[in-house]
Design a protein around this motif. Structure first.
Motif, PDB file in Angstrom:
ATOM      1  N   ILE A   1       0.832  -1.198   0.000  1.00  0.00           N
ATOM      2  CA  ILE A   1       0.000   0.000   0.000  1.00  0.00           C
ATOM      3  C   ILE A   1       0.871   1.254   0.000  1.00  0.00           C
ATOM      4  N   VAL A   2       0.236   2.391  -0.177  1.00  0.00           N
ATOM      5  CA  VAL A   2       0.875   3.686   0.014  1.00  0.00           C
ATOM      6  C   VAL A   2       0.178   4.357   1.192  1.00  0.00           C
ATOM      7  N   GLN A   3       0.948   4.671   2.228  1.00  0.00           N
ATOM      8  CA  GLN A   3       0.382   5.262   3.433  1.00  0.00           C
ATOM      9  C   GLN A   3       0.464   6.787   3.381  1.00  0.00           C
ATOM     10  N   ASP A   4      -0.664   7.439   3.535  1.00  0.00           N
ATOM     11  CA  ASP A   4      -0.686   8.902   3.609  1.00  0.00           C
ATOM     12  C   ASP A   4      -0.160   9.365   4.965  1.00  0.00           C
ATOM     13  N   ILE A   5       0.676  10.408   4.949  1.00  0.00           N
ATOM     14  CA  ILE A   5       1.273  10.915   6.178  1.00  0.00           C
ATOM     15  C   ILE A   5       1.347  12.449   6.139  1.00  0.00           C
ATOM     16  N   LEU A   6       1.555  13.019   7.321  1.00  0.00           N
ATOM     17  CA  LEU A   6       1.957  14.409   7.462  1.00  0.00           C
ATOM     18  C   LEU A   6       3.311  14.441   8.141  1.00  0.00           C
ATOM     19  N   LEU A   7       4.130  15.408   7.811  1.00  0.00           N
ATOM     20  CA  LEU A   7       5.394  15.618   8.497  1.00  0.00           C
ATOM     21  C   LEU A   7       5.154  16.549   9.669  1.00  0.00           C
ATOM     22  N   GLU A   8       5.525  16.103  10.871  1.00  0.00           N
ATOM     23  CA  GLU A   8       5.322  16.908  12.068  1.00  0.00           C
ATOM     24  C   GLU A   8       6.501  17.852  12.269  1.00  0.00           C
ATOM     25  N   VAL A   9       6.187  19.116  12.527  1.00  0.00           N
ATOM     26  CA  VAL A   9       7.206  20.141  12.731  1.00  0.00           C
ATOM     27  C   VAL A   9       7.268  20.496  14.214  1.00  0.00           C
ATOM     28  N   ASN A  10       8.445  20.388  14.802  1.00  0.00           N
ATOM     29  CA  ASN A  10       8.641  20.832  16.185  1.00  0.00           C
ATOM     30  C   ASN A  10       8.938  22.335  16.129  1.00  0.00           C
TER      31      ASN A  10
ATOM     32  N   VAL B   1      12.905  22.777  12.384  1.00  0.00           N
ATOM     33  CA  VAL B   1      12.695  23.586  11.176  1.00  0.00           C
ATOM     34  C   VAL B   1      13.859  23.420  10.207  1.00  0.00           C
ATOM     35  N   SER B   2      15.070  23.330  10.738  1.00  0.00           N
ATOM     36  CA  SER B   2      16.252  23.200   9.888  1.00  0.00           C
ATOM     37  C   SER B   2      16.317  21.861   9.162  1.00  0.00           C
ATOM     38  N   GLU B   3      15.580  20.871   9.650  1.00  0.00           N
ATOM     39  CA  GLU B   3      15.593  19.527   9.064  1.00  0.00           C
ATOM     40  C   GLU B   3      14.423  19.280   8.114  1.00  0.00           C
ATOM     41  N   LEU B   4      13.439  20.138   8.170  1.00  0.00           N
ATOM     42  CA  LEU B   4      12.163  19.843   7.522  1.00  0.00           C
ATOM     43  C   LEU B   4      12.270  19.747   6.007  1.00  0.00           C
ATOM     44  N   PHE B   5      12.977  20.677   5.377  1.00  0.00           N
ATOM     45  CA  PHE B   5      13.065  20.691   3.920  1.00  0.00           C
ATOM     46  C   PHE B   5      13.735  19.420   3.413  1.00  0.00           C
ATOM     47  N   SER B   6      14.806  19.003   4.101  1.00  0.00           N
ATOM     48  CA  SER B   6      15.501  17.777   3.723  1.00  0.00           C
ATOM     49  C   SER B   6      14.602  16.560   3.897  1.00  0.00           C
ATOM     50  N   ALA B   7      13.848  16.515   4.997  1.00  0.00           N
ATOM     51  CA  ALA B   7      12.944  15.390   5.235  1.00  0.00           C
ATOM     52  C   ALA B   7      11.859  15.321   4.173  1.00  0.00           C
ATOM     53  N   ALA B   8      11.322  16.479   3.800  1.00  0.00           N
ATOM     54  CA  ALA B   8      10.288  16.516   2.769  1.00  0.00           C
ATOM     55  C   ALA B   8      10.834  16.043   1.429  1.00  0.00           C
ATOM     56  N   ARG B   9      12.067  16.404   1.133  1.00  0.00           N
ATOM     57  CA  ARG B   9      12.691  15.958  -0.110  1.00  0.00           C
ATOM     58  C   ARG B   9      12.956  14.454  -0.066  1.00  0.00           C
ATOM     59  N   ASN B  10      13.462  13.960   1.056  1.00  0.00           N
ATOM     60  CA  ASN B  10      13.754  12.537   1.174  1.00  0.00           C
ATOM     61  C   ASN B  10      12.483  11.695   1.073  1.00  0.00           C
ATOM     62  N   ALA B  11      11.398  12.210   1.609  1.00  0.00           N
ATOM     63  CA  ALA B  11      10.141  11.464   1.572  1.00  0.00           C
ATOM     64  C   ALA B  11       9.673  11.228   0.142  1.00  0.00           C
TER      65      ALA B  11
ATOM     66  N   GLU C   1       5.429  24.797  -2.767  1.00  0.00           N
ATOM     67  CA  GLU C   1       5.810  25.412  -4.037  1.00  0.00           C
ATOM     68  C   GLU C   1       7.103  24.816  -4.596  1.00  0.00           C
ATOM     69  N   LYS C   2       8.099  24.632  -3.723  1.00  0.00           N
ATOM     70  CA  LYS C   2       9.434  24.253  -4.201  1.00  0.00           C
ATOM     71  C   LYS C   2       9.610  22.758  -4.436  1.00  0.00           C
ATOM     72  N   LEU C   3       8.848  21.929  -3.714  1.00  0.00           N
ATOM     73  CA  LEU C   3       9.056  20.485  -3.820  1.00  0.00           C
ATOM     74  C   LEU C   3       7.855  19.709  -4.353  1.00  0.00           C
ATOM     75  N   TYR C   4       6.660  20.185  -4.074  1.00  0.00           N
ATOM     76  CA  TYR C   4       5.483  19.355  -4.322  1.00  0.00           C
ATOM     77  C   TYR C   4       4.519  19.924  -5.365  1.00  0.00           C
ATOM     78  N   ASP C   5       4.983  20.888  -6.139  1.00  0.00           N
ATOM     79  CA  ASP C   5       4.159  21.443  -7.221  1.00  0.00           C
ATOM     80  C   ASP C   5       2.766  21.836  -6.730  1.00  0.00           C
ATOM     81  N   ASN C   6       2.711  22.341  -5.498  1.00  0.00           N
ATOM     82  CA  ASN C   6       1.459  22.795  -4.878  1.00  0.00           C
ATOM     83  C   ASN C   6       0.400  21.701  -4.786  1.00  0.00           C
ATOM     84  N   LYS C   7       0.856  20.451  -4.638  1.00  0.00           N
ATOM     85  CA  LYS C   7      -0.077  19.333  -4.504  1.00  0.00           C
ATOM     86  C   LYS C   7      -0.365  18.959  -3.051  1.00  0.00           C
ATOM     87  N   LEU C   8       0.406  19.509  -2.116  1.00  0.00           N
ATOM     88  CA  LEU C   8       0.085  19.273  -0.709  1.00  0.00           C
ATOM     89  C   LEU C   8      -1.259  19.922  -0.407  1.00  0.00           C
ATOM     90  N   ASP C   9      -2.065  19.264   0.435  1.00  0.00           N
ATOM     91  CA  ASP C   9      -3.400  19.806   0.685  1.00  0.00           C
ATOM     92  C   ASP C   9      -3.811  19.834   2.150  1.00  0.00           C
TER      93      ASP C   9
END
Length: 231
Positions: free
Chosen positions: A117-126, A138-148, A188-196
């Motif tokens: 399956i594909v599991q839908d998730i949100l990335l939690e920001v501290n 915050v400093s890790e978030l962009f990298s995590a979003a890219r890795n995901a 805008e930069k990673l997900y082509d505005n598909k995050l909802d």
């Protein structure tokens, strides 16, 4: 007041907050945080039209799943998820809102792959940088979003945050504004505005969250009443 009456009151507050920000209440998903409430309370919330239910504890969620407590509404996992309990959550919920480390991200991907399956998730920001809370800095978030994006069995739908406890009225707003800005930037930069999904706000601050761009709020006490932590 009944659960039905409480949900109606929360929706009215959401509508007012959304209107004040030039938004529509239809943009906001109301998640009933049903921790420490029984299966019957979940059924009442579903009958009253709750958009989704959210659980914080794996054992409690598993018990209520066995009681068919969530029939008729999507189920979210909104609490801290330990890696050794990933197999009990992946595939059992529609959305895991609390993915706050690379290790957890990969563990979810691996379990989802096993299930095909594909599991839908949100990335939690501290967002408050609190040591006692999980979530990506915050400093890790962009990298995590890219890795995901490289993981075939998870789908990032957006971000989630739990700000520090506010010491004064509307104290959560600066944190909500920061997470909203991160959400817009990553979208805008990673997900082509598909995050909802931008999941922000709980019983004490959900109206401020709506005013600052949340598309999802997690409300417990204001719907189900005060929890009895002595049980």
């Amino acid at each position: 007041m009944s659960i039905q009456e409480n949900i109606a009151a929360v929706r009215l507050n959401i509508e007012r907050a959304a209107k004040s920000a030039g938004r529509s209440a239809d943009e906001i998903t109301l998640v009933g945080a049903s921790k420490m409430n029984d299966a019957q309370a979940c059924r009442e919330a579903i009958s009253a039209g709750i958009d989704a239910l959210g659980e914080n504890r794996v054992q409690e969620m598993t018990q209520k799943l066995s009681e068919d407590a969530y029939a008729g509404a999507p189920l979210h996992f909104i609490g801290h998820l330990q890696r050794n309990k990933v197999k009990l959550v992946v595939g059992m919920v529609d959305l895991i809102e609390s993915v706050g480390s690379e290790e957890l991200l990969h563990a979810i991907d691996a379990q989802a792959e096993k299930l095909g399956i594909v599991q839908d998730i949100l990335l939690e920001v501290n967002i408050g940088g609190e040591e006692a809370k999980s979530g990506f800095a915050v400093s890790e978030l962009f990298s995590a979003a890219r890795n995901a994006q490289s993981l075939a069995h998870v789908r990032v739908r957006g971000l989630m945050c739990i700000p520090p406890v506010a010491e004064e009225a509307h104290g959560s707003i600066p944190y909500f504004e920061k997470v909203h800005a991160l959400y817009v930037d990553i979208n805008e930069k990673l997900y082509d505005n598909k995050l909802d999904i931008l999941s922000m706000g709980m019983s004490g601050d959900y109206e401020d969250a709506v005013r600052t761009g949340a598309t999802m709020v997690r409300v417990g006490t204001a719907i189900f009443g005060k929890r009895n932590y002595t049980i």
